[in-house]
Scaffold this motif. Structure first.
Motif, PDB file in Angstrom:
ATOM      1  N   GLN A   1     -10.005 -48.792 -12.723  1.00 19.10           N
ATOM      2  CA  GLN A   1     -10.359 -48.652 -14.053  1.00 19.10           C
ATOM      3  C   GLN A   1     -11.152 -47.731 -14.486  1.00 19.10           C
TER       4      GLN A   1
ATOM      5  N   LEU B   1     -13.851 -49.232  -9.058  1.00 19.48           N
ATOM      6  CA  LEU B   1     -12.976 -49.263  -7.923  1.00 19.48           C
ATOM      7  C   LEU B   1     -13.427 -50.504  -7.280  1.00 19.48           C
ATOM      8  N   ARG B   2     -12.418 -51.525  -7.098  1.00 21.37           N
ATOM      9  CA  ARG B   2     -12.647 -52.840  -6.743  1.00 21.37           C
ATOM     10  C   ARG B   2     -12.029 -52.989  -5.580  1.00 21.37           C
ATOM     11  N   VAL B   3     -12.583 -53.496  -4.496  1.00 18.50           N
ATOM     12  CA  VAL B   3     -11.812 -53.673  -3.238  1.00 18.50           C
ATOM     13  C   VAL B   3     -12.392 -54.913  -2.769  1.00 18.50           C
TER      14      VAL B   3
ATOM     15  N   ARG C   1      -5.276 -46.042  -4.984  1.00 23.07           N
ATOM     16  CA  ARG C   1      -4.964 -47.170  -4.221  1.00 23.07           C
ATOM     17  C   ARG C   1      -4.419 -47.352  -3.185  1.00 23.07           C
TER      18      ARG C   1
ATOM     19  N   GLN D   1      -7.837 -56.175  -0.057  1.00 21.47           N
ATOM     20  CA  GLN D   1      -7.017 -56.101  -1.349  1.00 21.47           C
ATOM     21  C   GLN D   1      -7.606 -54.900  -1.966  1.00 21.47           C
ATOM     22  N   VAL D   2      -7.047 -53.955  -2.884  1.00 21.41           N
ATOM     23  CA  VAL D   2      -7.557 -52.719  -3.436  1.00 21.41           C
ATOM     24  C   VAL D   2      -6.842 -52.830  -4.767  1.00 21.41           C
ATOM     25  N   GLU D   3      -7.793 -53.011  -5.809  1.00 25.35           N
ATOM     26  CA  GLU D   3      -7.220 -53.139  -7.286  1.00 25.35           C
ATOM     27  C   GLU D   3      -6.967 -51.923  -7.946  1.00 25.35           C
ATOM     28  N   GLU D   4      -6.148 -51.779  -8.857  1.00 24.31           N
ATOM     29  CA  GLU D   4      -5.933 -50.625  -9.467  1.00 24.31           C
ATOM     30  C   GLU D   4      -7.333 -49.852 -10.175  1.00 24.31           C
TER      31      GLU D   4
END
Length: 204
Positions: free
Chosen positions: A144, A157-159, A128, A139-142
């Motif tokens: 999963q 990875l969600r960005v 991240r 935004q960069v999510e943790e």
């Protein structure tokens, strides 16, 4: 009633080496005052240690509670937990969501984690911050982790992409003076980050 103290806390479903390693870290010791918070901390630590060894889906289920008499009006509560280790995961795919402009290979290049690697929470915890430092994402999510089959799984990875480019300008008009015609003047500062989603930059 009789005072109850901590009895043995045992982890079933693990081999003797794992039991010895995790048990040696317990702060809950037989004979000490019963402390449910400390027992929970010991279980959390055991889960963290097993995750470090590649088991992200491990859990402990309560197996049994036993009151043992210690004499002299004292009893000890022995607790047995059943471990469900889950697979020792190998990350065979990495999915990325939200990268409308940034190319997938640009993101993968920054991860320092390749498909086929064993699950390692220490490496994954740094993903991240590495992506955030690029400056391309709002935004960069943790990451999963998910399981697919056998010992195989993946990362999601969600960005959310932000604006990586900058346009600054200053314009003015110099009026005519004598034989000199009027003209426009100005300064334009352009910085294009993440050019065409390739991760390259251009300044002019």
């Amino acid at each position: 009633g009789e005072p109850v103290v901590q009895g043995a806390m045992r982890l079933q479903g693990l081999d003797s080496l794992q039991q010895g390693l995790l048990g040696s870290r317990f702060q809950s010791r037989p004979g000490r005052p019963l402390n449910s918070g400390q027992m929970q901390d010991d279980l959390d630590d055991a889960l963290s240690q097993l995750e470090l060894r590649g088991h992200p889906f491990c859990r402990f289920d309560l197996h049994s509670l036993t009151l043992d008499s210690l004499g002299e009006n004292r009893q000890a509560l022995a607790v047995d937990w059943k471990a469900a280790l889950g697979p020792r995961l190998r990350v065979n795919e990495i999915q990325i969501a939200g990268n409308r402009v940034t190319k997938k290979n640009v993101i993968l290049r920054e991860l320092r984690f390749r498909t086929g690697d064993r699950y390692d929470p220490r490496k994954i915890s740094r993903i991240r911050s590495r992506l955030a430092k690029l400056g391309y994402f709002q935004q960069v999510e943790e990451p999963q982790v998910f399981w697919t089959q056998g010992d195989e799984g993946g990362l999601l990875l969600r960005v959310v992409e932000g604006t990586a480019s900058r346009f600054d300008g200053l314009f003015g008009y110099v009026p005519a003076s004598g034989s000199q015609k009027g003209y426009f003047t100005g300064l334009l500062d352009i910085a294009l980050g993440n050019l065409l989603g390739t991760g390259r930059a251009l300044e002019a």
